[in-house]
Design a protein around this motif. Structure first.
Motif, short mmCIF file in Angstrom:
data_model
loop_
_atom_site.label_atom_id
_atom_site.label_comp_id
_atom_site.label_asym_id
_atom_site.label_seq_id
_atom_site.Cartn_x
_atom_site.Cartn_y
_atom_site.Cartn_z
N ILE A 155 -23.93 -20.59 61.31
CA ILE A 155 -23.38 -21.85 60.82
C ILE A 155 -21.94 -21.99 61.28
N ARG A 156 -21.61 -23.15 61.81
CA ARG A 156 -20.25 -23.48 62.22
C ARG A 156 -19.68 -24.45 61.19
N MET A 157 -18.55 -24.06 60.59
CA MET A 157 -17.94 -24.87 59.54
C MET A 157 -16.58 -25.36 60.02
N GLY A 158 -16.39 -26.66 59.98
CA GLY A 158 -15.14 -27.26 60.43
C GLY A 158 -15.37 -28.69 60.84
N ASN A 159 -14.42 -29.24 61.56
CA ASN A 159 -14.48 -30.63 61.99
C ASN A 159 -15.70 -30.91 62.86
N THR A 160 -16.08 -29.97 63.70
CA THR A 160 -17.29 -30.11 64.53
C THR A 160 -18.30 -29.07 64.09
N GLY A 188 -24.65 -23.16 72.17
CA GLY A 188 -25.13 -24.49 71.85
C GLY A 188 -24.79 -24.81 70.40
N ILE A 189 -24.34 -26.03 70.16
CA ILE A 189 -23.98 -26.45 68.81
C ILE A 189 -24.73 -27.75 68.52
N LEU A 190 -25.47 -27.75 67.42
CA LEU A 190 -26.16 -28.94 66.94
C LEU A 190 -25.44 -29.41 65.69
N SER A 191 -24.91 -30.64 65.71
CA SER A 191 -24.11 -31.11 64.58
C SER A 191 -24.55 -32.49 64.13
N ALA A 192 -24.32 -32.77 62.86
CA ALA A 192 -24.57 -34.09 62.29
C ALA A 192 -23.23 -34.65 61.86
N ARG A 193 -22.91 -35.83 62.38
CA ARG A 193 -21.61 -36.41 62.11
C ARG A 193 -21.66 -37.92 62.31
N TRP A 194 -20.93 -38.67 61.51
CA TRP A 194 -20.82 -40.12 61.62
C TRP A 194 -22.20 -40.80 61.63
N GLY A 195 -23.11 -40.31 60.83
CA GLY A 195 -24.42 -40.94 60.73
C GLY A 195 -25.31 -40.72 61.93
N GLY A 196 -25.06 -39.68 62.71
CA GLY A 196 -25.87 -39.41 63.89
C GLY A 196 -25.97 -37.91 64.14
N ILE A 197 -26.37 -37.57 65.35
CA ILE A 197 -26.56 -36.17 65.71
C ILE A 197 -25.86 -35.90 67.04
N GLY A 198 -25.28 -34.72 67.16
CA GLY A 198 -24.58 -34.35 68.39
C GLY A 198 -25.07 -33.01 68.91
N THR A 243 -14.70 -43.80 73.85
CA THR A 243 -13.85 -43.00 74.73
C THR A 243 -12.57 -42.57 74.03
N GLY A 244 -12.02 -41.47 74.52
CA GLY A 244 -10.75 -40.98 74.01
C GLY A 244 -10.75 -39.48 73.79
N TYR A 245 -9.58 -38.98 73.44
CA TYR A 245 -9.35 -37.56 73.20
C TYR A 245 -9.50 -37.26 71.72
N HIS A 246 -10.20 -36.17 71.39
CA HIS A 246 -10.39 -35.74 70.01
C HIS A 246 -9.91 -34.30 69.89
N GLU A 247 -8.92 -34.09 69.03
CA GLU A 247 -8.30 -32.77 68.92
C GLU A 247 -9.24 -31.69 68.42
N GLY A 248 -10.25 -32.06 67.66
CA GLY A 248 -11.26 -31.09 67.28
C GLY A 248 -10.95 -30.29 66.03
N GLY A 249 -9.77 -29.74 65.89
CA GLY A 249 -9.47 -28.92 64.73
C GLY A 249 -10.07 -27.53 64.83
N LEU A 250 -9.77 -26.70 63.84
CA LEU A 250 -10.28 -25.34 63.81
C LEU A 250 -11.65 -25.29 63.15
N ALA A 251 -12.44 -24.31 63.55
CA ALA A 251 -13.75 -24.11 62.95
C ALA A 251 -14.01 -22.62 62.77
N LEU A 252 -14.70 -22.29 61.71
CA LEU A 252 -15.11 -20.92 61.41
C LEU A 252 -16.62 -20.85 61.60
N THR A 253 -17.08 -19.86 62.36
CA THR A 253 -18.51 -19.69 62.61
C THR A 253 -18.93 -18.30 62.16
N VAL A 254 -20.01 -18.22 61.41
CA VAL A 254 -20.59 -16.95 60.97
C VAL A 254 -21.99 -16.90 61.54
N ARG A 255 -22.30 -15.80 62.28
CA ARG A 255 -23.61 -15.68 62.93
C ARG A 255 -24.30 -14.38 62.56
#
Length: 164
Positions: free
Chosen positions: A37-42, A59-69, A149-161
């Protein structure tokens, strides 16, 4: 401001790529694949697989802004601070987001159905001794090239595997 951030990211990546590595003495540890699990902005579900002692794909599968990434990354790992089990990693890749962005911006309604772009990643990963667990802390900025379009800073994320 955006151009300055992009210049800093590209400079860091160039510095890391041209810095000589000691791949012949480095080993990633005792795992080849990790799922977690990846916890953070992304945040989302993360799968990392080592192709050899230094190169991994994530590979990262994420749900954000009412969609999937979906994000795919190529990563290079190096031992950090001469500490066994602690790895510095960096890499790049791309993402595809399918969903809807909806917001008001400067007195008009903005909507997009998706985005395609490029990603970078910088982080530290620690593999717990005698346990099938890794933890990592990273920063993953992105630039959307198509769609929103545009730049997204992303932020920090913590991942536990869980590793195997």
């Amino acid at each position: 401001m955006k151009n300055r951030a992009i210049l800093i990211i590209l400079s860091l990546l160039l510095f890391i790529i041209v810095t000589p590595s000691q791949a012949q003495t480095y080993q990633t540890g005792s795992y080849q694949t990790g799922v977690g699990i990846r916890m953070g902005n992304t945040g989302g579900i993360s799968v990392k697989h080592f192709m050899d002692g230094r190169h991994a794909v994530e590979g990262i599968l994420s749900a954000r802004w009412g969609g999937i990434g979906v994000t795919g990354l190529m990563e290079w790992h190096k031992e950090a601070f001469r500490t066994e089990g602690l790895n510095f990693y960096y890499g790049f890749g791309g993402h595809l987001y399918l969903g809807r962005y909806q917001r008001y911006r400067r007195n008009y309604y903005y909507e997009s159905r998706g985005a395609i772009g490029i990603d970078g990643i910088l982080g530290l990963e620690y593999h717990l001794p005698r346990a099938p667990i890794t933890g990592s802390l990273d920063w993953k900025p992105a630039i959307n090239l198509i769609g929103r379009t545009g730049y997204h800073e992303g932020g920090l994320a913590l991942t536990v595997r869980y590793t195997f």
